[in-house]
Write an enzyme that holds these catalytic residues in place. Structure first.
Site, PDB file in Angstrom:
ATOM      1  N   LEU A  12     -10.013  -0.007  -4.646  1.00  0.00           N
ATOM      2  CA  LEU A  12      -9.768   0.124  -3.216  1.00  0.00           C
ATOM      3  C   LEU A  12     -10.132   1.504  -2.684  1.00  0.00           C
ATOM      4  CD1 LEU A  12      -8.802  -1.066  -0.583  1.00  0.00           C
ATOM      5  CD2 LEU A  12      -6.438  -0.546  -1.268  1.00  0.00           C
ATOM      6  N   TYR A 125       6.925  -3.119 -12.102  1.00  0.00           N
ATOM      7  CA  TYR A 125       5.851  -2.743 -11.185  1.00  0.00           C
ATOM      8  C   TYR A 125       6.263  -3.019  -9.739  1.00  0.00           C
ATOM      9  CZ  TYR A 125       1.528  -3.261  -8.514  1.00  0.00           C
ATOM     10  OH  TYR A 125       0.574  -3.195  -7.535  1.00  0.00           O
TER      11      TYR A 125
END
Length: 280
Positions: A12, A125
């Site tokens: 990204l 996470y």
């Protein structure tokens, strides 16, 4: 406008810097060598000396299973590293864009998750990314963008793995009981660049349009790539993993619509454009 982008070596971050430059916006891409986000002094020095107008924070711990064994290290990056950036943004009055995940939800049911719905992370996470969200929300000027199933030209991802396995094995087993929306970083980056130039702050869900299972995703990957491989649908319990995965990663896009941002193209359209770029 001048924008600092963390995690520039990732999928990204790489595409966001490219998208900024396309719009003639001055982009400063940094990664751990230039700015270690877990080091408060490094963060303060780098951002303060860069003289930027905004920060797009892509750097993150994304090794989902490894996070279960290294909880403290994962939190140090996703929560504490984000907190270090937030402190400098507070001091300099800078807007911050932060990327989060559908993993902050419990992953159950079939209803798309609402942007301001109840967080109930199902693994380490997801928990640490949500803790990062809470740090970001200490600011007045922030964008939290939740994404899922990310793929881009730079770095590793599911699409590249499936292309390789399809060619090597000719047959793959893929789960069909996890539903979500793939996110093409090229499309997402252009939305983010449009967004960072506004003051439409808040929480957004931004994936390519449409839902599919990993099995359906793989079938389409092979169709577009012209790979004649057998794809077998299997259940998640046939792929035991340290970190629990969501069966429901559907996310609604109410806030994109509300604030006048254009939704991303369909995931099939994204794949059609992406695969020719990487399939050799």
């Amino acid at each position: 406008m001048r924008v600092l982008v963390t995690g520039v070596k990732g999928q990204l971050g790489h595409d966001i810097v490219a998208a900024l430059e396309e719009k003639n916006i001055d982009a400063i891409g940094v990664d751990i060598d230039e700015m270690d986000i877990t080091d408060e002094l490094s963060v303060n020095t780098c951002i303060t000396s860069s003289d930027v107008d905004a920060i797009i924070h892509c750097a993150a711990w994304t090794a989902v299973d490894k996070a279960e064994d290294e909880i403290d290290k994962c939190r140090q990056v996703n929560k504490d590293g984000t907190a270090n950036i937030v402190k400098v943004c507070q001091k300099l009055d800078l807007p911050l864009m932060y990327f989060s995940t559908d993993y902050i939800f419990n992953g159950q049911g079939e209803t798309p998750w609402d942007e301001y719905g109840q967080a109930e992370p199902l693994n380490t996470y997801g928990l640490t990314k949500y803790e990062g969200e809470l740090e970001v929300q200490k600011l007045q000027k922030y964008f939290i963008i939740r994404i899922s199933w990310v793929f881009g030209v730079n770095g590793k991802n599911f699409v590249k793995t499936m292309l390789r396995l399809g060619k090597e094995r000719g047959e793959v087993n893929v789960v069909d009981d996890q539903i979500g929306s793939p996110t093409y970083t090229y499309d997402l980056a252009r939305l983010c660049v449009d967004m960072i130039q506004t003051e439409e702050y808040g929480i957004y869900h931004a994936t390519n349009e449409g839902y599919c299972s990993w099995y359906e995703f793989t079938k389409e990957i092979y169709r577009i790539a012209g790979i004649n491989a057998q794809v077998n649908p299997v259940s998640s319990d046939q792929f035991p993993a340290k970190a629990k995965r969501p069966s429901n990663s559907r996310m609604n896009k109410t806030q994109l619509d509300k604030h006048g941002f254009k939704r991303l193209p369909s995931w099939q359209d994204a794949l059609q454009r992406y695969i020719p770029l990487i399939n050799d």
